[in-house]
Scaffold this motif. Structure first.
Motif, PDB file in Angstrom:
ATOM      1  N   ILE A  52     -13.046 -10.940  -1.728  1.00 39.61           N
ATOM      2  CA  ILE A  52     -11.844 -11.769  -1.669  1.00 39.61           C
ATOM      3  C   ILE A  52     -10.828 -11.179  -2.631  1.00 39.61           C
ATOM      4  CG2 ILE A  52     -10.886 -14.050  -2.111  1.00 39.61           C
ATOM      5  CD1 ILE A  52     -13.674 -15.169  -1.376  1.00 39.61           C
ATOM      6  N   ASP A  53      -9.735 -10.672  -2.083  1.00 35.04           N
ATOM      7  CA  ASP A  53      -8.661 -10.098  -2.884  1.00 35.04           C
ATOM      8  C   ASP A  53      -7.707 -11.233  -3.249  1.00 35.04           C
ATOM      9  OD1 ASP A  53      -6.415  -8.794  -3.908  1.00 35.04           O
ATOM     10  OD2 ASP A  53      -6.478  -7.200  -2.411  1.00 35.04           O
ATOM     11  N   PRO A  54      -7.542 -11.518  -4.537  1.00 33.73           N
ATOM     12  CA  PRO A  54      -6.680 -12.640  -4.940  1.00 33.73           C
ATOM     13  C   PRO A  54      -5.226 -12.479  -4.503  1.00 33.73           C
ATOM     14  CG  PRO A  54      -7.331 -11.346  -6.859  1.00 33.73           C
ATOM     15  CD  PRO A  54      -8.109 -10.826  -5.688  1.00 33.73           C
ATOM     16  N   PHE A  55      -4.809 -11.255  -4.217  1.00 33.54           N
ATOM     17  CA  PHE A  55      -3.442 -11.046  -3.749  1.00 33.54           C
ATOM     18  C   PHE A  55      -3.172 -11.837  -2.474  1.00 33.54           C
ATOM     19  CE2 PHE A  55      -0.238  -8.919  -1.178  1.00 33.54           C
ATOM     20  CZ  PHE A  55       0.812  -8.815  -2.073  1.00 33.54           C
ATOM     21  N   TYR A  56      -4.194 -11.959  -1.619  1.00 35.73           N
ATOM     22  CA  TYR A  56      -4.025 -12.625  -0.328  1.00 35.73           C
ATOM     23  C   TYR A  56      -4.388 -14.108  -0.368  1.00 35.73           C
ATOM     24  CZ  TYR A  56      -3.387  -7.901   1.338  1.00 35.73           C
ATOM     25  OH  TYR A  56      -2.914  -6.631   1.522  1.00 35.73           O
ATOM     26  N   SER A  57      -4.524 -14.683  -1.549  1.00 37.95           N
ATOM     27  CA  SER A  57      -4.834 -16.112  -1.639  1.00 37.95           C
ATOM     28  C   SER A  57      -3.661 -16.922  -1.086  1.00 37.95           C
ATOM     29  CB  SER A  57      -5.105 -16.517  -3.092  1.00 37.95           C
ATOM     30  OG  SER A  57      -3.903 -16.445  -3.854  1.00 37.95           O
ATOM     31  N   ASP A  58      -3.964 -18.112  -0.591  1.00 38.00           N
ATOM     32  CA  ASP A  58      -2.913 -18.969  -0.025  1.00 38.00           C
ATOM     33  C   ASP A  58      -1.824 -19.247  -1.046  1.00 38.00           C
ATOM     34  OD1 ASP A  58      -4.173 -19.083   2.428  1.00 38.00           O
ATOM     35  OD2 ASP A  58      -5.167 -20.999   2.024  1.00 38.00           O
ATOM     36  N   SER A  59      -2.209 -19.516  -2.297  1.00 37.62           N
ATOM     37  CA  SER A  59      -1.205 -19.846  -3.313  1.00 37.62           C
ATOM     38  C   SER A  59      -0.311 -18.647  -3.620  1.00 37.62           C
ATOM     39  CB  SER A  59      -1.871 -20.355  -4.595  1.00 37.62           C
ATOM     40  OG  SER A  59      -2.713 -19.370  -5.153  1.00 37.62           O
ATOM     41  N   ASN A  60      -0.880 -17.450  -3.692  1.00 29.10           N
ATOM     42  CA  ASN A  60      -0.058 -16.270  -3.964  1.00 29.10           C
ATOM     43  C   ASN A  60       0.861 -15.957  -2.793  1.00 29.10           C
ATOM     44  OD1 ASN A  60       0.683 -14.141  -5.804  1.00 29.10           O
ATOM     45  ND2 ASN A  60      -0.279 -12.730  -4.361  1.00 29.10           N
ATOM     46  N   ARG A  62       2.083 -18.098  -0.659  1.00 31.77           N
ATOM     47  CA  ARG A  62       3.160 -19.101  -0.691  1.00 31.77           C
ATOM     48  C   ARG A  62       4.200 -18.718  -1.735  1.00 31.77           C
ATOM     49  NH1 ARG A  62      -1.031 -22.692   0.060  1.00 31.77           N
ATOM     50  NH2 ARG A  62      -1.171 -23.112  -2.167  1.00 31.77           N
ATOM     51  N   HIS A  63       3.721 -18.293  -2.920  1.00 34.31           N
ATOM     52  CA  HIS A  63       4.620 -17.881  -4.002  1.00 34.31           C
ATOM     53  C   HIS A  63       5.494 -16.709  -3.549  1.00 34.31           C
ATOM     54  CE1 HIS A  63       5.993 -17.021  -8.072  1.00 34.31           C
ATOM     55  NE2 HIS A  63       5.644 -15.758  -7.877  1.00 34.31           N
ATOM     56  N   LEU A  64       4.900 -15.728  -2.901  1.00 37.98           N
ATOM     57  CA  LEU A  64       5.661 -14.573  -2.414  1.00 37.98           C
ATOM     58  C   LEU A  64       6.683 -14.983  -1.358  1.00 37.98           C
ATOM     59  CD1 LEU A  64       2.763 -11.970  -2.164  1.00 37.98           C
ATOM     60  CD2 LEU A  64       4.641 -11.959  -3.814  1.00 37.98           C
ATOM     61  N   GLN A  65       6.287 -15.884  -0.450  1.00 38.53           N
ATOM     62  CA  GLN A  65       7.213 -16.341   0.591  1.00 38.53           C
ATOM     63  C   GLN A  65       8.392 -17.103  -0.016  1.00 38.53           C
ATOM     64  OE1 GLN A  65       4.428 -18.447   3.054  1.00 38.53           O
ATOM     65  NE2 GLN A  65       3.910 -16.621   4.261  1.00 38.53           N
ATOM     66  N   GLU A  66       8.117 -17.913  -1.039  1.00 32.77           N
ATOM     67  CA  GLU A  66       9.204 -18.633  -1.719  1.00 32.77           C
ATOM     68  C   GLU A  66      10.147 -17.642  -2.403  1.00 32.77           C
ATOM     69  OE1 GLU A  66      10.140 -21.873  -1.686  1.00 32.77           O
ATOM     70  OE2 GLU A  66       8.596 -22.051  -0.142  1.00 32.77           O
ATOM     71  N   GLY A  67       9.592 -16.614  -3.026  1.00 37.81           N
ATOM     72  CA  GLY A  67      10.414 -15.590  -3.668  1.00 37.81           C
ATOM     73  C   GLY A  67      11.302 -14.865  -2.670  1.00 37.81           C
ATOM     74  N   ILE A  68      10.749 -14.569  -1.497  1.00 37.40           N
ATOM     75  CA  ILE A  68      11.529 -13.909  -0.450  1.00 37.40           C
ATOM     76  C   ILE A  68      12.663 -14.810   0.018  1.00 37.40           C
ATOM     77  CG2 ILE A  68      11.432 -13.102   1.954  1.00 37.40           C
ATOM     78  CD1 ILE A  68       8.552 -12.083   1.265  1.00 37.40           C
ATOM     79  N   LYS A  69      12.371 -16.108   0.181  1.00 35.88           N
ATOM     80  CA  LYS A  69      13.426 -17.056   0.586  1.00 35.88           C
ATOM     81  C   LYS A  69      14.551 -17.079  -0.455  1.00 35.88           C
ATOM     82  CE  LYS A  69      10.459 -20.245   3.125  1.00 35.88           C
ATOM     83  NZ  LYS A  69       9.812 -21.573   3.085  1.00 35.88           N
TER      84      LYS A  69
END
Length: 84
Positions: A52-60, A62-69
């Motif tokens: 399990i790569d923590p980079f692909y966690s749901d919380s991360n 979501r954080h990346l998608q919010e940053g992109i927005k």
């Protein structure tokens, strides 16, 4: 050599994305799975790490998608290029 049919069930979106990657690589899905099977039989193991790569966690994600927005609406940080 005789052939056998193998049927695999997977999510339709995953299948679509897998087909796209295979096409980009110039492979059919059958060829990709055959490569995987041959390597697994030869090495007697799954030929890649299963972790399990923590980079692909749901919380991360979501954080990346919010940053992109935020960047898309102009609320980001601009960095100047550093010249050598």
């Amino acid at each position: 050599m005789s052939q056998a049919i193998v049927s695999i069930r997977m999510d339709s979106e995953l299948k679509k994305n897998l087909e796209a990657v295979c096409t980009e690589l110039g492979l059919s899905m059958t060829t990709a799975f055959t490569i995987f099977a041959k390597k697994m039989v030869r090495e007697k193991r799954i030929p890649f790490d299963v972790a399990i790569d923590p980079f692909y966690s749901d919380s991360n994600l979501r954080h990346l998608q919010e940053g992109i927005k935020e960047l898309n609406v102009g609320h980001g940080i601009s960095h100047d290029l550093i010249e050598d």
